[in-house]
Structures are given as structure tokens and as C-alpha cells.
Design a protein around this motif. Structure first.
Motif, PDB file in Angstrom:
ATOM      1  N   ASP A  98       0.834  -1.201   0.000  1.00  0.00           N
ATOM      2  CA  ASP A  98       0.000   0.000   0.000  1.00  0.00           C
ATOM      3  C   ASP A  98       0.870   1.252   0.000  1.00  0.00           C
ATOM      4  O   ASP A  98       1.999   1.248   0.499  1.00  0.00           O
ATOM      5  N   ILE A  99       0.327   2.316  -0.527  1.00  0.00           N
ATOM      6  CA  ILE A  99       0.984   3.622  -0.546  1.00  0.00           C
ATOM      7  C   ILE A  99       0.398   4.431   0.601  1.00  0.00           C
ATOM      8  O   ILE A  99      -0.823   4.504   0.747  1.00  0.00           O
ATOM      9  N   THR A 100       1.251   5.044   1.399  1.00  0.00           N
ATOM     10  CA  THR A 100       0.782   5.927   2.470  1.00  0.00           C
ATOM     11  C   THR A 100       1.131   7.360   2.109  1.00  0.00           C
ATOM     12  O   THR A 100       2.264   7.654   1.733  1.00  0.00           O
ATOM     13  N   VAL A 101       0.142   8.226   2.202  1.00  0.00           N
ATOM     14  CA  VAL A 101       0.322   9.650   1.921  1.00  0.00           C
ATOM     15  C   VAL A 101      -0.042  10.407   3.191  1.00  0.00           C
ATOM     16  O   VAL A 101      -1.087  10.158   3.791  1.00  0.00           O
ATOM     17  N   THR A 102       0.820  11.325   3.585  1.00  0.00           N
ATOM     18  CA  THR A 102       0.571  12.152   4.762  1.00  0.00           C
ATOM     19  C   THR A 102       0.256  13.567   4.308  1.00  0.00           C
ATOM     20  O   THR A 102       1.009  14.161   3.543  1.00  0.00           O
ATOM     21  N   LYS A 103      -0.867  14.079   4.785  1.00  0.00           N
ATOM     22  CA  LYS A 103      -1.286  15.431   4.422  1.00  0.00           C
ATOM     23  C   LYS A 103      -1.404  16.292   5.670  1.00  0.00           C
ATOM     24  O   LYS A 103      -1.522  15.788   6.779  1.00  0.00           O
ATOM     25  N   ARG A 104      -1.391  17.594   5.449  1.00  0.00           N
ATOM     26  CA  ARG A 104      -1.540  18.549   6.536  1.00  0.00           C
ATOM     27  C   ARG A 104      -2.657  19.542   6.213  1.00  0.00           C
ATOM     28  O   ARG A 104      -2.776  20.585   6.834  1.00  0.00           O
ATOM     29  N   ASN A 105      -3.445  19.201   5.211  1.00  0.00           N
ATOM     30  CA  ASN A 105      -4.568  20.013   4.748  1.00  0.00           C
ATOM     31  C   ASN A 105      -5.796  19.118   4.671  1.00  0.00           C
ATOM     32  O   ASN A 105      -5.720  17.929   4.902  1.00  0.00           O
ATOM     33  N   TRP A 106      -6.917  19.702   4.261  1.00  0.00           N
ATOM     34  CA  TRP A 106      -8.118  18.894   4.088  1.00  0.00           C
ATOM     35  C   TRP A 106      -7.960  17.882   2.972  1.00  0.00           C
ATOM     36  O   TRP A 106      -8.279  16.719   3.126  1.00  0.00           O
ATOM     37  N   GLY A 107      -7.514  18.327   1.823  1.00  0.00           N
ATOM     38  CA  GLY A 107      -7.435  17.473   0.646  1.00  0.00           C
ATOM     39  C   GLY A 107      -6.142  16.692   0.574  1.00  0.00           C
ATOM     40  O   GLY A 107      -5.106  17.098   1.118  1.00  0.00           O
ATOM     41  N   ALA A 108      -6.194  15.572  -0.138  1.00  0.00           N
ATOM     42  CA  ALA A 108      -5.052  14.663  -0.221  1.00  0.00           C
ATOM     43  C   ALA A 108      -4.054  15.028  -1.313  1.00  0.00           C
ATOM     44  O   ALA A 108      -2.987  14.423  -1.388  1.00  0.00           O
ATOM     45  N   PHE A 109      -4.368  15.995  -2.168  1.00  0.00           N
ATOM     46  CA  PHE A 109      -3.471  16.328  -3.271  1.00  0.00           C
ATOM     47  C   PHE A 109      -2.511  17.468  -2.941  1.00  0.00           C
ATOM     48  O   PHE A 109      -1.307  17.349  -3.168  1.00  0.00           O
ATOM     49  N   ASP A 115      -0.474  12.886  -6.368  1.00  0.00           N
ATOM     50  CA  ASP A 115      -0.591  12.934  -7.828  1.00  0.00           C
ATOM     51  C   ASP A 115       0.609  12.247  -8.483  1.00  0.00           C
ATOM     52  O   ASP A 115       0.440  11.470  -9.428  1.00  0.00           O
ATOM     53  N   LEU A 116       1.799  12.476  -7.978  1.00  0.00           N
ATOM     54  CA  LEU A 116       3.003  11.838  -8.513  1.00  0.00           C
ATOM     55  C   LEU A 116       2.921  10.317  -8.365  1.00  0.00           C
ATOM     56  O   LEU A 116       3.212   9.574  -9.314  1.00  0.00           O
ATOM     57  N   GLN A 117       2.509   9.852  -7.194  1.00  0.00           N
ATOM     58  CA  GLN A 117       2.384   8.408  -6.963  1.00  0.00           C
ATOM     59  C   GLN A 117       1.391   7.773  -7.937  1.00  0.00           C
ATOM     60  O   GLN A 117       1.634   6.686  -8.474  1.00  0.00           O
ATOM     61  N   LEU A 118       0.274   8.450  -8.181  1.00  0.00           N
ATOM     62  CA  LEU A 118      -0.742   7.916  -9.088  1.00  0.00           C
ATOM     63  C   LEU A 118      -0.262   7.941 -10.536  1.00  0.00           C
ATOM     64  O   LEU A 118      -0.397   6.958 -11.264  1.00  0.00           O
ATOM     65  N   ARG A 119       0.293   9.052 -10.966  1.00  0.00           N
ATOM     66  CA  ARG A 119       0.740   9.179 -12.365  1.00  0.00           C
ATOM     67  C   ARG A 119       1.861   8.207 -12.695  1.00  0.00           C
ATOM     68  O   ARG A 119       1.906   7.677 -13.802  1.00  0.00           O
ATOM     69  N   ALA A 144      -8.990  15.724  -7.448  1.00  0.00           N
ATOM     70  CA  ALA A 144      -8.827  14.627  -8.407  1.00  0.00           C
ATOM     71  C   ALA A 144      -9.508  14.972  -9.724  1.00  0.00           C
ATOM     72  O   ALA A 144      -8.952  14.753 -10.808  1.00  0.00           O
ATOM     73  N   HIS A 145     -10.704  15.517  -9.649  1.00  0.00           N
ATOM     74  CA  HIS A 145     -11.435  15.938 -10.848  1.00  0.00           C
ATOM     75  C   HIS A 145     -10.644  17.008 -11.590  1.00  0.00           C
ATOM     76  O   HIS A 145     -10.483  16.946 -12.818  1.00  0.00           O
ATOM     77  N   GLU A 146     -10.110  17.982 -10.869  1.00  0.00           N
ATOM     78  CA  GLU A 146      -9.321  19.047 -11.487  1.00  0.00           C
ATOM     79  C   GLU A 146      -8.028  18.528 -12.099  1.00  0.00           C
ATOM     80  O   GLU A 146      -7.536  19.091 -13.075  1.00  0.00           O
ATOM     81  N   HIS A 147      -7.484  17.442 -11.550  1.00  0.00           N
ATOM     82  CA  HIS A 147      -6.270  16.833 -12.091  1.00  0.00           C
ATOM     83  C   HIS A 147      -6.564  15.888 -13.266  1.00  0.00           C
ATOM     84  O   HIS A 147      -5.653  15.307 -13.831  1.00  0.00           O
ATOM     85  N   GLY A 148      -7.832  15.715 -13.607  1.00  0.00           N
ATOM     86  CA  GLY A 148      -8.193  14.906 -14.766  1.00  0.00           C
ATOM     87  C   GLY A 148      -8.425  13.437 -14.504  1.00  0.00           C
ATOM     88  O   GLY A 148      -8.524  12.654 -15.455  1.00  0.00           O
TER      89      GLY A 148
END
Length: 195
Positions: A98-109, A115-119, A144-148
Motif C-alpha cells: 500500500d501507498i501511504t500519503v501524509t497530508k496537513r490540509n483537508w485534501g489529499a493532493f 498525484d506523482l504516486q498515481l501518475r 482529483a477531478h481538477e487533475h483529470g
């Protein structure tokens, strides 16, 4: 809108299913335990099909030094969190692939490498679950929608601090960002697309 397809390169993105958030008894309309159980079912299916599972967690420095700046009416500074509040729940943790992403904001991007991990993996679609529907999940769906990316939202594998904000996201916002469906509907489409 119903879930029509799962792309060959789809990732499950699980938002903030961590000890301090799942332990909040005041969520609705779905109990946090149900959200975790449904997210686990989706994660197991994705892993079984060789598709990525991304576990997103939110954290903050104990002194608030990394808090989002800006004026708000709601109190957000000066909060302290107990040890381990930002640890992914045991039911989802423990899968080294699994990929773990740590955020400090509401959104995950924003401010993360999501985005880099997904692309890098050629991902074209994400399926979202988590807590809270109108905060972390909706913010991530919008980005995610804005990133296409094609966005699919498992509406029974998310919950909120207020049933009305959950309903607003599910009924008014999500249909403009992607396709919505239940965990069972998504699993059924996943199974058919992988046969």
C-alpha cells in the motif's frame, strides 16, 4: 449516476481512516466502524486485483507550527492531539504494498506526492472512501477531478460530522465530480471488469 466502469488502472484512495478520526463517536449517517469495514472490503478487492491502495492520513505538529494559515471563524489553532491519533487503523494497516500519503490540509493532493504516486503508476481513475465526507473526501474528489482523474465515490464507505453535510456532498457535489455508488455496486463492477 451509477458506477459504469472501473478503469484498468484504478486506485482506491482511503481518506483519514486513522485512530483519532475513526474514534470520533459523533459521525453520521454511517458509523465509523461500518466505513472502516466497507473500506477494508474495497481494499482487499483492489489488492486482489493487483490495483493500488492509497492510505491517506492527516497529521499536525504538536505545536501547531505547520497549521494552515489564514483567518477562519472556526477554531483550528492550538489544538493538541493524543499520541497515535494519526496512525492508520489496524484493519487497514500492515500491507507493505500500500501507498501511504501524509497530508496537513483537508485534501489529499495539495502539498503531498499523491498525484506523482498515481501518475507514475498510470492511474486514470480513483475510488474514494473515508471520513469526513464534506471535508477530506470532498476536497480530495474536487482536486482529483481538477487533475483529470475519473472519480468514483463509495457513498456508504464515507461519513461526516453532520448527516446534512454528508447528504449535501453526496447529492449535490459528487454527481458533478464523478460517479457514485455503494461499496457492493463498486465491487460488482470491479469484479466484472476484471474477469
Amino acid at each position: 449516476m451509477a458506477v459504469t466502469t472501473i478503469d484498468p488502472r484504478t486506485a482506491l484512495v482511503v481518506i483519514d481512516l486513522q485512530n483519532g478520526i475513526v474514534g470520533n463517536p459523533g459521525v453520521a449517517p454511517h458509523p465509523a466502524a461500518d466505513v472502516v469495514e466497507r473500506s477494508v472490503r474495497l481494499a482487499d478487492a483492489f489488492r486482489g486485483h493487483g490495483l493500488p491502495v492509497v492510505l491517506v492520513r492527516v497529521t499536525a505538529a504538536a505545536d501547531g507550527a505547520d497549521a494552515v494559515s489564514g483567518r477562519t471563524d472556526g477554531a483550528s489553532r492550538g489544538r493538541s492531539f493524543p499520541e497515535g491519533w494519526d496512525v492508520i487503523v489496524d484493519d487497514l494497516a500492515g500491507h507493505p504494498e500500500d501507498i501511504t500519503v501524509t497530508k496537513r490540509n483537508w485534501g489529499a493532493f495539495y502539498g503531498t506526492d499523491l498525484d506523482l504516486q498515481l501518475r507514475r503508476r498510470g492511474i486514470t481513475q480513483i475510488v474514494l472512501t473515508g471520513i469526513a465526507t464534506s471535508i477530506g473526501v470532498e476536497s480530495s474528489a474536487r482536486a482529483a477531478h481538477e487533475h483529470g482523474y475519473h472519480v468514483t465515490l463509495a457513498t456508504d464507505a464515507m461519513t461526516d460530522l453532520d448527516p446534512e453535510t454528508h447528504r449535501n456532498s453526496v447529492e449535490r457535489i459528487f454527481p458533478r465530480l464523478g460517479e457514485t455508488g455503494t461499496t457492493d455496486e463498486i465491487l460488482e463492477v470491479l469484479a466484472k471488469s476484471r474477469v
